[in-house]
Design an enzyme around this catalytic site. Structure first.
Site, mmCIF file in Angstrom:
data_model
loop_
_atom_site.group_PDB
_atom_site.id
_atom_site.type_symbol
_atom_site.label_atom_id
_atom_site.label_comp_id
_atom_site.label_asym_id
_atom_site.label_seq_id
_atom_site.Cartn_x
_atom_site.Cartn_y
_atom_site.Cartn_z
ATOM 1 N N GLU A 1 71.527 53.699 57.746
ATOM 2 C CA GLU A 1 70.432 54.637 58.035
ATOM 3 C C GLU A 1 70.818 55.778 58.973
ATOM 4 O OE1 GLU A 1 67.220 52.140 59.383
ATOM 5 O OE2 GLU A 1 67.152 51.029 57.504
ATOM 6 N N HIS B 1 63.153 50.222 49.160
ATOM 7 C CA HIS B 1 61.838 49.700 49.571
ATOM 8 C C HIS B 1 60.806 50.621 48.928
ATOM 9 C CE1 HIS B 1 63.519 46.962 52.535
ATOM 10 N NE2 HIS B 1 64.224 47.944 53.055
ATOM 11 N N GLU C 1 68.029 46.042 49.432
ATOM 12 C CA GLU C 1 66.871 45.503 50.161
ATOM 13 C C GLU C 1 65.620 45.652 49.310
ATOM 14 O OE1 GLU C 1 66.578 47.143 54.142
ATOM 15 O OE2 GLU C 1 68.754 47.037 54.432
HETATM 16 O O1 G2I Z 1 62.606 47.474 58.054
HETATM 17 C C1 G2I Z 1 63.017 46.912 56.854
HETATM 18 C C2 G2I Z 1 64.519 46.974 56.731
HETATM 19 C C3 G2I Z 1 64.974 48.415 56.631
HETATM 20 N N1 G2I Z 1 66.410 48.482 56.431
HETATM 21 C C4 G2I Z 1 67.205 47.786 57.409
HETATM 22 C C5 G2I Z 1 66.742 46.358 57.588
HETATM 23 O O2 G2I Z 1 67.504 45.729 58.589
HETATM 24 C C6 G2I Z 1 65.282 46.286 57.880
HETATM 25 O O3 G2I Z 1 64.929 44.902 58.022
HETATM 26 C C7 G2I Z 1 63.930 44.638 58.962
HETATM 27 C C8 G2I Z 1 63.643 43.152 58.960
HETATM 28 O O4 G2I Z 1 63.116 42.803 57.704
HETATM 29 C C9 G2I Z 1 62.612 42.836 60.061
HETATM 30 O O5 G2I Z 1 62.478 41.414 60.171
HETATM 31 O O6 G2I Z 1 64.372 45.058 60.219
HETATM 32 C C10 G2I Z 1 63.388 44.912 61.203
HETATM 33 C C11 G2I Z 1 63.886 45.554 62.489
HETATM 34 O O7 G2I Z 1 65.219 45.257 62.712
HETATM 35 C C12 G2I Z 1 63.068 43.418 61.386
HETATM 36 O O8 G2I Z 1 62.020 43.270 62.303
HETATM 37 C C13 G2I Z 1 62.333 42.554 63.446
HETATM 38 C C14 G2I Z 1 61.262 42.849 64.478
HETATM 39 O O9 G2I Z 1 61.308 44.247 64.775
HETATM 40 C C15 G2I Z 1 61.546 42.083 65.725
HETATM 41 O O10 G2I Z 1 60.521 42.293 66.653
HETATM 42 C C16 G2I Z 1 61.696 40.599 65.399
HETATM 43 O O11 G2I Z 1 62.104 39.901 66.559
HETATM 44 O O12 G2I Z 1 62.337 41.158 63.189
HETATM 45 C C17 G2I Z 1 62.723 40.413 64.293
HETATM 46 C C18 G2I Z 1 62.906 38.954 63.886
HETATM 47 O O13 G2I Z 1 61.733 38.473 63.291
#
Ligand code: G2I
Length: 457
Positions: free
Chosen positions: A157, A235, A264
């Site tokens: 990104e 997405h 993804e």
């Molecule tokens: O945002 C969707 C994806 C976009 N591309 C990069 C990916 O790495 C991203 O994945 C998401 C995860 O699916 C979420 O699960 O990335 C987010 C941020 O890194 C993830 O969210 C995080 C929350 O922000 C945290 O607060 C939480 O502790 O998930 C963590 C674990 O549940």
């Protein structure tokens, strides 16, 4: 260029026309899981895995049954692996590798350099100190996982949503060359891993961001910056819908000489509309020879980061949705399994079978693509079955003097130097007529330059 495909329907029609009664081999039957169906097309079908859900038996059994590639949803991010500077915590992420090995699945590594999910110590850094910290992170993590990761999202990104330029971040402010620096560092750390640039909103060919990333990859290929693949997060929702030119985008990137992967995938919606879009995405990937895998971003709707948009293939109880059936059907080239593992599709019927293209003469053919650098190389070999299909195969190459094979995946090698024969492993010997499977090897010195010979085993 579209890969010629002989569909089961076309094959069956041909047999009937010839008045021949032949039992179709098992490899010509529709596969009944996503992973198996993708493997028959020489691809993987993966999912993001959240390690703390593995104790949920519904989740865990779907994972085992359906997928042959995994990506840690959060556990291989920078904050997870290097919470304090130069103090690495691999314990949780290592469990994913163990699980993947048990499943016989590939692992996508996600992600080494990103403006988000940085640990606090890194968020507070800038300039040359940050650049060195980035390099150290890449080197330490890739060294720990050397040989265990199929593809790494080296940089995630890095482009701005609006104008096709770079996104502002502390990493970007270390200098515009930070991305190529990350890729060069990555190649040195694990030459066998495919190195990917991964982003979202790069699916629509006419969007400025897509063009920005395309121009960067083109420039990298022209200047020899090591990059092997581009990840399209994909997405999709009403603000960022599946575009009609998606296949064009995938093909145009592939034509630069990189693999393309859907990394993804999730599509907000429900019922037939959602199923149709999922099916179209899969058909687009299958139409692009270098689109070598699809990963969905979670298993059940309730596991999704966008749970309210019900964007995944299984409902909250773990039942396959119409979208699942559409994906499986598309992977099977428009046929459904003889004993479905799930209710029959309520999705629209798939498009008519593509006409069979020219078939490979003889039992099989093999083509190679090579990533070479001073002193080393990685060769990827695509094996295409002839009109009879294969139940096992061998590919013979000759290495130049002084060169040797140091690592092989998805095949076993008869020797490390000179004349080397690669044979299929247990899971990829069966290749249906006209279909392909892939293996690879890494070596020191130079890659074999002559054409490989393929034979049935
Ligand atoms: O945002 C969707 C994806 C976009 N591309 C990069 C990916 O790495 C991203 O994945 C998401 C995860 O699916 C979420 O699960 O990335 C987010 C941020 O890194 C993830 O969210 C995080 C929350 O922000 C945290 O607060 C939480 O502790 O998930 C963590 C674990 O549940």
């Amino acid at each position: 260029m579209n890969r010629p495909r002989t569909t089961v329907a076309a094959l069956a029609a041909g047999l009937l026309a010839a008045g021949t009664i032949l039992a179709l081999s098992p490899s010509a039957e529709a596969a009944s899981t996503l992973g198996a169906a993708a493997a028959e097309k020489g691809r993987y079908f993966g999912t993001a895995v959240s390690l703390n859900r593995l104790s949920d038996s519904t989740y865990s059994s779907i994972l085992n049954r359906e997928f042959n590639s995994v990506t840690a949803e959060n556990e291989m991010k920078i904050d997870a692996l290097e919470p304090q500077q130069n103090q690495f915590n691999f314990t949780t992420a290592d469990r994913l590798i163990t699980r993947a090995n048990e499943m016989g699945a590939k692992v996508r590594g996600h992600t080494l350099a990103w403006h988000s999910q940085q640990p606090e110590w890194m968020r507070n850094m800038s300039g040359t100190a940050l650049r060195s910290a980035m390099r150290n992170h890449i080197t330490q993590v890739m060294t720990h996982y050397k040989g265990k990761i199929d593809s790494w999202d080296v940089v995630n990104e890095a482009f701005d949503d609006g104008n096709g330029g770079r996104r502002d971040s502390n990493l970007q402010r270390t200098g515009n060359d930070w991305i190529e620096d990350a890729f060069r560092t990555a190649r040195a750390a694990d030459p066998a891993a495919k190195l990917c640039y991964n982003d979202y909103n790069t699916d629509n060919w006419s969007w400025a961001k897509t063009q920005g990333v395309y121009n960067m990859v083109k420039d990298f290929k022209a200047r020899g910056v090591p990059i092997d693949c581009v990840g399209f997060q994909s997405h999709f929702n009403s603000g960022s819908p599946y575009p009609a030119n998606y296949r064009t985008t995938l093909q145009n990137f592939a034509d630069l000489g990189v693999d393309v992967q859907i990394t993804e995938l999730d599509i907000e919606g429900s019922g037939t509309a959602q199923a149709t879009t999922y099916g179209n995405v899969v058909k687009d990937c299958l139409a692009v020879t270098r689109c070598n895998g699809i990963t969905v971003w979670g298993i059940r709707d309730t596991d999704s980061w966008r749970a309210s948009g019900t964007p995944l293939l299984f409902d909250g109880s773990g039942n396959p949705k119409p979208a699942y059936n559409a994906v499986l059907s598309a992977l099977n080239g428009g046929t459904t399994p003889s004993s479905p593992s799930s209710p029959s599709p309520s999705s629209p019927s798939p498009s008519s079978p593509s006409p069979s293209g020219p078939t490979t003469p003889g039992a099989c053919s093999a083509t190679t693509s090579v990533n070479a650098w001073t002193g080393g190389f990685v060769t990827t070999v695509k094996v295409t079955a002839g009109s009879s299909g294969l139940t096992g195969w061998r590919v013979a190459v000759t290495l130049p003097g002084g060169s040797s094979v140091t690592n092989t995946w998805s095949a076993s090698a008869s020797a490390t130097s000179g004349a080397v024969t690669f044979s299929n492993v247990s899971y990829n010997g069966r290749v249906a007529a006209g279909q392909t499977t892939e293996f690879g090897f890494q070596g020191t010195g130079s890659a074999p330059s002559g054409a490989p010979t393929c034979s049935a085993a």
